[in-house]
Scaffold this motif. Structure first.
Motif, PDB file in Angstrom:
ATOM      1  N   SER A  98      71.280  44.798  54.773  1.00  0.00           N
ATOM      2  CA  SER A  98      70.889  43.384  54.767  1.00  0.00           C
ATOM      3  C   SER A  98      70.376  42.925  56.124  1.00  0.00           C
ATOM      4  O   SER A  98      69.606  41.972  56.208  1.00  0.00           O
ATOM      5  CB  SER A  98      72.061  42.505  54.330  1.00  0.00           C
ATOM      6  OG  SER A  98      73.152  42.637  55.220  1.00  0.00           O
ATOM      7  N   SER A  99      70.792  43.603  57.202  1.00  0.00           N
ATOM      8  CA  SER A  99      70.254  43.250  58.517  1.00  0.00           C
ATOM      9  C   SER A  99      68.930  43.961  58.789  1.00  0.00           C
ATOM     10  O   SER A  99      68.082  43.460  59.533  1.00  0.00           O
ATOM     11  CB  SER A  99      71.272  43.589  59.618  1.00  0.00           C
ATOM     12  OG  SER A  99      71.492  44.980  59.707  1.00  0.00           O
ATOM     13  N   ALA A 100      68.736  45.124  58.162  1.00  0.00           N
ATOM     14  CA  ALA A 100      67.486  45.870  58.351  1.00  0.00           C
ATOM     15  C   ALA A 100      66.385  45.366  57.418  1.00  0.00           C
ATOM     16  O   ALA A 100      65.212  45.287  57.797  1.00  0.00           O
ATOM     17  CB  ALA A 100      67.722  47.359  58.108  1.00  0.00           C
ATOM     18  N   VAL A 101      66.779  45.013  56.170  1.00  0.00           N
ATOM     19  CA  VAL A 101      65.811  44.586  55.153  1.00  0.00           C
ATOM     20  C   VAL A 101      66.332  43.298  54.512  1.00  0.00           C
ATOM     21  O   VAL A 101      66.889  43.324  53.411  1.00  0.00           O
ATOM     22  CB  VAL A 101      65.619  45.677  54.069  1.00  0.00           C
ATOM     23  CG1 VAL A 101      64.434  45.330  53.171  1.00  0.00           C
ATOM     24  CG2 VAL A 101      65.437  47.047  54.688  1.00  0.00           C
ATOM     25  N   PRO A 102      66.190  42.143  55.180  1.00  0.00           N
ATOM     26  CA  PRO A 102      66.761  40.888  54.665  1.00  0.00           C
ATOM     27  C   PRO A 102      65.933  40.290  53.534  1.00  0.00           C
ATOM     28  O   PRO A 102      65.194  39.319  53.709  1.00  0.00           O
ATOM     29  CB  PRO A 102      66.761  39.982  55.900  1.00  0.00           C
ATOM     30  CG  PRO A 102      65.645  40.489  56.748  1.00  0.00           C
ATOM     31  CD  PRO A 102      65.563  41.969  56.503  1.00  0.00           C
ATOM     32  N   VAL A 103      66.048  40.902  52.337  1.00  0.00           N
ATOM     33  CA  VAL A 103      65.240  40.524  51.182  1.00  0.00           C
ATOM     34  C   VAL A 103      66.155  40.297  49.982  1.00  0.00           C
ATOM     35  O   VAL A 103      67.174  40.980  49.840  1.00  0.00           O
ATOM     36  CB  VAL A 103      64.207  41.637  50.849  1.00  0.00           C
ATOM     37  CG1 VAL A 103      63.342  41.250  49.662  1.00  0.00           C
ATOM     38  CG2 VAL A 103      63.331  41.920  52.059  1.00  0.00           C
ATOM     39  N   SER A 104      65.798  39.357  49.098  1.00  0.00           N
ATOM     40  CA  SER A 104      66.580  39.103  47.889  1.00  0.00           C
ATOM     41  C   SER A 104      66.682  40.359  47.032  1.00  0.00           C
ATOM     42  O   SER A 104      65.797  41.209  47.047  1.00  0.00           O
ATOM     43  CB  SER A 104      65.928  37.986  47.055  1.00  0.00           C
ATOM     44  OG  SER A 104      66.275  36.727  47.543  1.00  0.00           O
ATOM     45  N   GLY A 105      67.766  40.424  46.244  1.00  0.00           N
ATOM     46  CA  GLY A 105      67.906  41.524  45.296  1.00  0.00           C
ATOM     47  C   GLY A 105      69.061  42.452  45.572  1.00  0.00           C
ATOM     48  O   GLY A 105      69.441  43.254  44.720  1.00  0.00           O
ATOM     49  N   SER A 106      69.618  42.405  46.794  1.00  0.00           N
ATOM     50  CA  SER A 106      70.794  43.196  47.135  1.00  0.00           C
ATOM     51  C   SER A 106      70.572  44.682  46.836  1.00  0.00           C
ATOM     52  O   SER A 106      69.544  45.233  47.187  1.00  0.00           O
ATOM     53  CB  SER A 106      72.010  42.629  46.382  1.00  0.00           C
ATOM     54  OG  SER A 106      73.194  43.292  46.719  1.00  0.00           O
ATOM     55  N   VAL A 107      71.521  45.324  46.162  1.00  0.00           N
ATOM     56  CA  VAL A 107      71.478  46.774  45.989  1.00  0.00           C
ATOM     57  C   VAL A 107      70.257  47.208  45.171  1.00  0.00           C
ATOM     58  O   VAL A 107      69.738  48.312  45.356  1.00  0.00           O
ATOM     59  CB  VAL A 107      72.794  47.284  45.341  1.00  0.00           C
ATOM     60  CG1 VAL A 107      72.957  46.785  43.924  1.00  0.00           C
ATOM     61  CG2 VAL A 107      72.887  48.798  45.393  1.00  0.00           C
ATOM     62  N   TYR A 108      69.754  46.348  44.284  1.00  0.00           N
ATOM     63  CA  TYR A 108      68.523  46.668  43.541  1.00  0.00           C
ATOM     64  C   TYR A 108      67.365  46.914  44.514  1.00  0.00           C
ATOM     65  O   TYR A 108      66.649  47.913  44.427  1.00  0.00           O
ATOM     66  CB  TYR A 108      68.181  45.532  42.567  1.00  0.00           C
ATOM     67  CG  TYR A 108      66.712  45.457  42.236  1.00  0.00           C
ATOM     68  CD1 TYR A 108      66.132  46.346  41.330  1.00  0.00           C
ATOM     69  CD2 TYR A 108      65.885  44.513  42.852  1.00  0.00           C
ATOM     70  CE1 TYR A 108      64.776  46.308  41.057  1.00  0.00           C
ATOM     71  CE2 TYR A 108      64.527  44.454  42.574  1.00  0.00           C
ATOM     72  CZ  TYR A 108      63.974  45.357  41.680  1.00  0.00           C
ATOM     73  OH  TYR A 108      62.623  45.319  41.427  1.00  0.00           O
ATOM     74  N   THR A 109      67.185  45.985  45.451  1.00  0.00           N
ATOM     75  CA  THR A 109      66.088  46.100  46.416  1.00  0.00           C
ATOM     76  C   THR A 109      66.267  47.316  47.309  1.00  0.00           C
ATOM     77  O   THR A 109      65.310  48.053  47.584  1.00  0.00           O
ATOM     78  CB  THR A 109      66.018  44.824  47.276  1.00  0.00           C
ATOM     79  OG1 THR A 109      65.760  43.707  46.423  1.00  0.00           O
ATOM     80  CG2 THR A 109      64.917  44.916  48.318  1.00  0.00           C
ATOM     81  N   TYR A 110      67.504  47.550  47.774  1.00  0.00           N
ATOM     82  CA  TYR A 110      67.760  48.681  48.673  1.00  0.00           C
ATOM     83  C   TYR A 110      67.520  50.011  47.954  1.00  0.00           C
ATOM     84  O   TYR A 110      67.015  50.970  48.549  1.00  0.00           O
ATOM     85  CB  TYR A 110      69.195  48.625  49.204  1.00  0.00           C
ATOM     86  CG  TYR A 110      69.586  47.282  49.786  1.00  0.00           C
ATOM     87  CD1 TYR A 110      68.657  46.474  50.421  1.00  0.00           C
ATOM     88  CD2 TYR A 110      70.896  46.806  49.692  1.00  0.00           C
ATOM     89  CE1 TYR A 110      69.007  45.235  50.945  1.00  0.00           C
ATOM     90  CE2 TYR A 110      71.253  45.569  50.211  1.00  0.00           C
ATOM     91  CZ  TYR A 110      70.312  44.787  50.835  1.00  0.00           C
ATOM     92  OH  TYR A 110      70.660  43.569  51.342  1.00  0.00           O
ATOM     93  N   THR A 111      67.875  50.057  46.674  1.00  0.00           N
ATOM     94  CA  THR A 111      67.660  51.279  45.893  1.00  0.00           C
ATOM     95  C   THR A 111      66.171  51.515  45.656  1.00  0.00           C
ATOM     96  O   THR A 111      65.698  52.652  45.682  1.00  0.00           O
ATOM     97  CB  THR A 111      68.404  51.183  44.544  1.00  0.00           C
ATOM     98  OG1 THR A 111      69.791  50.950  44.787  1.00  0.00           O
ATOM     99  CG2 THR A 111      68.264  52.468  43.743  1.00  0.00           C
TER     100      THR A 111
END
Length: 460
Positions: A82-95
């Protein structure tokens, strides 16, 4: 097959964030209170007593510690992402950025079920506490309108559960700042009530009630840890707020870890006092905290606790609706769900249509479906999400070493690997029916992805 594992670049994710469709108005305190508001609710007012009576006895304290450790390991991964990629979607976005589109859609699909069921389950708990509260004033709602069909009470619908969901939906649809202002007030009330219980109850603790400490053995403690995971599901809600936070690179890690530490300390304190006040066998009731105070003659404080429970569970509903909408907003913006769900209201700066769609679906489930058999699915969804984010952080470090985060998980890949294994271990203690239902839901999601989402994806 390469198409279904296509990844969204970090640069594209950040470009979406910079469009500022959602308003960046959340402070660090708003963020911490959002997490505490979601985590401290049904778990502390209901789950503590039920799990102690059925699975753990006084050793529920150990169950909360085990679940807290598993959550802390996952929280480290959330904090870095969340600090590297502060974008909506949480684990969905990170995956999506690390493991590919198919895995991202399936975990998003999984979380959609988790959040909606959690909203409905929590609203049912709110309804029970609300009815208990108004009965003290001689008011009663007819059972036909206060319990869902199949609950064994002859009800047609749980009207209070439906109404509270729609009221919170109206609040969330009006704007994030308005929602968090209400949430902060309710969380403050809730924390004061919990500290009141600990302060009032500690003088009634009898150490003999802690013996035997683990009547169901180590297996009971592990089963308890998997069950009380329901109490911890809220802290990942913070990650869904990334696009609406001021200074996200600084505030996101602090908000995630701080809220988890506060909540774990409160869970341990309440469960120690609760099982010390009352023999664990008597705690299998819908309002164990209030019951404990009534049994020691503190009826007036028990009434205050019921007010606190209603306020506390209300904040859980707010946070869950907020998280569900931000998740489906992110999926819709990527083309994996209909674009209508990503439209932002010009005045309120919220996904207005999406918010009301979520509210009506959750209200229908809460009012018309008995959720007892589905509750474990919420835990299953959380454990699956925590497992994936633990794996994703290893991939992020390997594939994107250039990404700079204000918080970094220590001892990668060892710590994330331990986190994933611990979550898998806890999920194995859930009932077989849960695994079957989870498999059916994922299979349905795979079909939806292949028929609709794969073709409509922005990356296609």
């Amino acid at each position: 097959m390469n198409n279904v594992f296509r990844k969204k670049s970090i640069n594209d994710l950040m470009a979406n964030s910079r469009k500022n469709e959602l308003s960046r108005s959340l402070s660090l305190l708003d963020l911490i209170f959002l997490g505490v508001g979601c985590v401290i609710g049904t778990g502390i007012f209901v789950v503590t007593g039920v799990v102690a009576a059925e699975s753990t006895g006084p050793s529920i304290v150990i169950s909360f510690i085990i679940a807290g450790i598993a959550c802390a390991l996952a929280a480290f991964c959330y904090a870095e992402f969340s600090s590297a990629v502060p974008v909506s979607g949480s684990v969905y976005t990170y995956t999506y950025a690390t493991l590919g589109e198919l895995f991202a859609f399936l975990i998003g699909w999984d979380l959609m079920l988790e959040y909606v069921l959690a909203i409905a389950a929590v609203a049912t708990g709110w309804s029970a506490y609300f009815q208990s509260l108004i009965s003290g004033f001689g008011l009663h709602i007819p059972e036909t309108l206060s319990s869902a069909p199949g609950s064994g009470k002859g009800g047609m619908m749980d009207l209070p559960a439906m109404l509270i969901i729609l009221l919170i939906t109206a609040l969330v649809s009006r704007g994030v700042k308005e929602s968090t202002r209400f949430n902060n007030i309710m969380v403050f009330v809730k924390l004061a009530i919990i500290l009141l219980f600990i302060g009032a109850g500690i003088s009634y603790v009898r150490p003999e009630n802690w013996t035997p400490f683990a009547p169901f053995g180590f297996e009971g403690i592990v089963t308890g840890a998997a069950t009380v995971f329901f109490a911890y599901i809220g802290f990942d809600v913070i990650a869904t707020a990334s696009e609406e936070v001021k200074s996200p690179k600084r505030n996101m890690p602090i908000g995630i870890i701080s809220s988890l530490l506060i909540c774990t300390a409160l869970y341990i304190g309440v469960s120690l006092v609760l099982t010390g006040m009352v023999p664990y066998q008597q705690l299998n009731v819908g309002d164990p905290v209030a019951l404990a105070l009534r049994l020691v003659g503190q009826d007036s404080i028990a009434g205050i606790i019921s007010v606190g429970a209603v306020a506390g569970i209300t904040t859980v509903l707010l946070a869950l609706i907020y998280a569900q909408v931000r998740l489906t907003y992110a999926m819709s913006r990527d083309g994996l769900l209909p674009k209508k769900m990503a439209t932002v209201h010009k005045k309120y700066k919220t996904p207005f249509f999406n918010t009301w769609l979520t509210g009506f679906v959750a209200a229908g489930i809460a009012g018309l479906v008995d959720l007892t058999t589905l509750a474990h699915l919420v835990n299953m969804g959380t454990l699956a999400a925590f497992t994936l984010i633990s794996i994703a952080i290893i991939v992020l470090r390997k594939k994107h070493p250039e990404i700079k985060a204000s918080f970094r998980v220590p001892f990668v890949p060892v710590l994330p690997a331990i986190s994933a294994l611990l979550c898998i271990y806890l999920s194995l203690s859930l009932p077989e029916t849960t695994w079957k239902a989870f498999g059916i839901w994922l299979a349905a999601g795979f079909i939806v992805y292949m028929v609709y989402s794969r073709k409509h994806s922005n990356l296609n």
